[in-house]
Design an enzyme around this catalytic site. Structure first.
Site, PDB file in Angstrom:
ATOM      1  N   PHE A   1       5.576  16.106  -0.155  1.00  0.00           N
ATOM      2  CA  PHE A   1       6.330  15.489   0.933  1.00  0.00           C
ATOM      3  C   PHE A   1       7.389  14.505   0.457  1.00  0.00           C
ATOM      4  CE2 PHE A   1       2.332  13.068   0.421  1.00  0.00           C
ATOM      5  CZ  PHE A   1       2.829  11.788   0.185  1.00  0.00           C
TER       6      PHE A   1
ATOM      7  N   ARG B   1      -2.574  -3.257   7.452  1.00  0.00           N
ATOM      8  CA  ARG B   1      -2.957  -1.831   7.487  1.00  0.00           C
ATOM      9  C   ARG B   1      -3.726  -1.520   8.771  1.00  0.00           C
ATOM     10  NH1 ARG B   1      -0.740   1.635   3.588  1.00  0.00           N
ATOM     11  NH2 ARG B   1      -2.602   2.916   3.818  1.00  0.00           N
TER      12      ARG B   1
ATOM     13  N   THR C   1      -2.047   6.874   8.740  1.00  0.00           N
ATOM     14  CA  THR C   1      -0.745   7.438   8.356  1.00  0.00           C
ATOM     15  C   THR C   1      -0.238   8.445   9.388  1.00  0.00           C
ATOM     16  OG1 THR C   1      -1.494   7.232   6.068  1.00  0.00           O
ATOM     17  CG2 THR C   1       0.479   8.554   6.451  1.00  0.00           C
TER      18      THR C   1
ATOM     19  N   ARG D   1       1.213   2.582  14.876  1.00  0.00           N
ATOM     20  CA  ARG D   1       1.555   4.007  14.737  1.00  0.00           C
ATOM     21  C   ARG D   1       1.130   4.801  15.978  1.00  0.00           C
ATOM     22  NH1 ARG D   1       0.245   4.234   8.270  1.00  0.00           N
ATOM     23  NH2 ARG D   1       2.408   4.173   7.536  1.00  0.00           N
TER      24      ARG D   1
ATOM     25  N   ASN E   1       6.686   7.672  10.908  1.00  0.00           N
ATOM     26  CA  ASN E   1       5.468   6.960  11.328  1.00  0.00           C
ATOM     27  C   ASN E   1       5.644   5.447  11.425  1.00  0.00           C
ATOM     28  OD1 ASN E   1       5.448   6.464   8.606  1.00  0.00           O
ATOM     29  ND2 ASN E   1       3.397   7.265   8.232  1.00  0.00           N
TER      30      ASN E   1
ATOM     31  N   HIS F   1       5.699   0.891   7.183  1.00  0.00           N
ATOM     32  CA  HIS F   1       5.056   0.933   5.865  1.00  0.00           C
ATOM     33  C   HIS F   1       4.315  -0.377   5.665  1.00  0.00           C
ATOM     34  CE1 HIS F   1       4.407   1.026   1.538  1.00  0.00           C
ATOM     35  NE2 HIS F   1       4.823  -0.230   1.541  1.00  0.00           N
TER      36      HIS F   1
ATOM     37  N   GLU G   1       5.969  -4.316  -4.715  1.00  0.00           N
ATOM     38  CA  GLU G   1       6.861  -3.972  -3.594  1.00  0.00           C
ATOM     39  C   GLU G   1       7.636  -5.190  -3.088  1.00  0.00           C
ATOM     40  OE1 GLU G   1       4.113  -0.255  -1.968  1.00  0.00           O
ATOM     41  OE2 GLU G   1       4.435  -1.987  -0.683  1.00  0.00           O
TER      42      GLU G   1
HETATM   43  P1  RTP Z   1       3.182   3.948   3.747  1.00  0.00           P
HETATM   44  O1  RTP Z   1       3.043   3.983   2.237  1.00  0.00           O
HETATM   45  O2  RTP Z   1       4.530   4.409   4.225  1.00  0.00           O
HETATM   46  O3  RTP Z   1       2.769   2.614   4.309  1.00  0.00           O
HETATM   47  O4  RTP Z   1       2.144   4.976   4.395  1.00  0.00           O
HETATM   48  P2  RTP Z   1       0.645   5.231   3.984  1.00  0.00           P
HETATM   49  O5  RTP Z   1       0.212   4.278   2.902  1.00  0.00           O
HETATM   50  O6  RTP Z   1      -0.155   5.244   5.249  1.00  0.00           O
HETATM   51  O7  RTP Z   1       0.720   6.701   3.408  1.00  0.00           O
HETATM   52  P3  RTP Z   1       1.023   7.200   1.904  1.00  0.00           P
HETATM   53  O8  RTP Z   1      -0.091   8.092   1.503  1.00  0.00           O
HETATM   54  O9  RTP Z   1       1.348   6.034   1.008  1.00  0.00           O
HETATM   55  O10 RTP Z   1       2.324   8.103   2.115  1.00  0.00           O
HETATM   56  C1  RTP Z   1       3.604   7.513   2.210  1.00  0.00           C
HETATM   57  C2  RTP Z   1       4.347   8.137   3.344  1.00  0.00           C
HETATM   58  O11 RTP Z   1       4.598   9.504   3.047  1.00  0.00           O
HETATM   59  C3  RTP Z   1       4.516  10.285   4.226  1.00  0.00           C
HETATM   60  N1  RTP Z   1       3.482  11.281   4.090  1.00  0.00           N
HETATM   61  N2  RTP Z   1       3.631  12.482   4.496  1.00  0.00           N
HETATM   62  N3  RTP Z   1       3.263  15.209   5.124  1.00  0.00           N
HETATM   63  C4  RTP Z   1       2.289  14.549   4.530  1.00  0.00           C
HETATM   64  O12 RTP Z   1       1.226  15.037   4.239  1.00  0.00           O
HETATM   65  C5  RTP Z   1       2.518  13.148   4.238  1.00  0.00           C
HETATM   66  N4  RTP Z   1       1.656  12.346   3.668  1.00  0.00           N
HETATM   67  C6  RTP Z   1       2.274  11.144   3.574  1.00  0.00           C
HETATM   68  C7  RTP Z   1       4.173   9.364   5.365  1.00  0.00           C
HETATM   69  O13 RTP Z   1       5.362   9.029   6.064  1.00  0.00           O
HETATM   70  C8  RTP Z   1       3.610   8.158   4.679  1.00  0.00           C
HETATM   71  O14 RTP Z   1       3.807   7.002   5.450  1.00  0.00           O
HETATM   72 MG    MG Z   2       1.296   4.011   1.124  1.00  0.00          MG
END
Ligand code: RTP
Ligand code: MG
Length: 141
Positions: A59, A87, A93, A104, A114, A117, A128
């Site tokens: 992705f 979080r 996510t 979200r 979504n 972040h 970060e």
């Molecule tokens: P973020 O880093 O943006 O806060 O989100 P997160 O920790 O909840 O999720 P993460 O696993 O770090 O993934 C970063 C961003 O990538 C996109 N994503 N798409 N299509 C998919 O399977 C997929 N998985 C992740 C999401 O926009 C996620 O926020």
């Molecule tokens: Mg993340």
């Protein structure tokens, strides 16, 4: 519980929906202080660098395209247990799996768009925060 800092981004979809203030209210109502903030249009290189840990994931390309699709609002949040608290406010996510009442669940459209972040651990929070803010631009209070 320790006072922590975390890096938060209101992503392009939520900026476009004009809900920055509603999202900020959730941080403030949960006891998190905004101690630095900047609105910016990320370059491709900035977005790729920020999400470098995901560079080999399927992705990654879509994620970078989305993050540069419009301005983002980037902030440092400070408070007790700020990383986990943020979080929890964000929710899962995938907004379809996010608990009711989370950012979200209320503002995100899809796993790609979504809304927000948030850093996921103290080590990533430190990296970060430094990615976007020099120390002198953080106004601890
Ligand atoms: P973020 O880093 O943006 O806060 O989100 P997160 O920790 O909840 O999720 P993460 O696993 O770090 O993934 C970063 C961003 O990538 C996109 N994503 N798409 N299509 C998919 O399977 C997929 N998985 C992740 C999401 O926009 C996620 O926020
Ligand atoms: Mg993340």
């Amino acid at each position: 519980m320790a006072v922590e800092r975390t890096l938060s981004i209101v992503k392009p979809d939520a900026v476009a929906k004009n809900v920055i203030g509603q999202i900020y209210s959730r941080f403030e109502n949960a006891g998190l202080k905004i101690i630095a903030a900047r609105m910016m249009q990320l370059s491709r290189a900035e977005a790729e660098g920020f999400y470098a840990v995901h560079k080999d994931r399927p992705f990654f390309k879509d994620l970078v395209e989305f993050m540069i699709s419009g301005p983002v609002m980037v902030q440092v949040l400070e408070g007790e247990n700020a990383i986990l608290k943020n979080r929890e406010l964000m929710g899962a996510t995938d907004p379809k799996k996010a608990d009711k009442g989370t950012i979200r669940a209320d503002f995100a459209d899809s796993i790609d768009a979504n809304a927000v972040h948030g850093s996921d651990a103290p080590e990533t929070a430190a990296v970060e925060i430094a990615y976007f803010f020099p120390t002198m631009q953080i106004c601890a209070r």
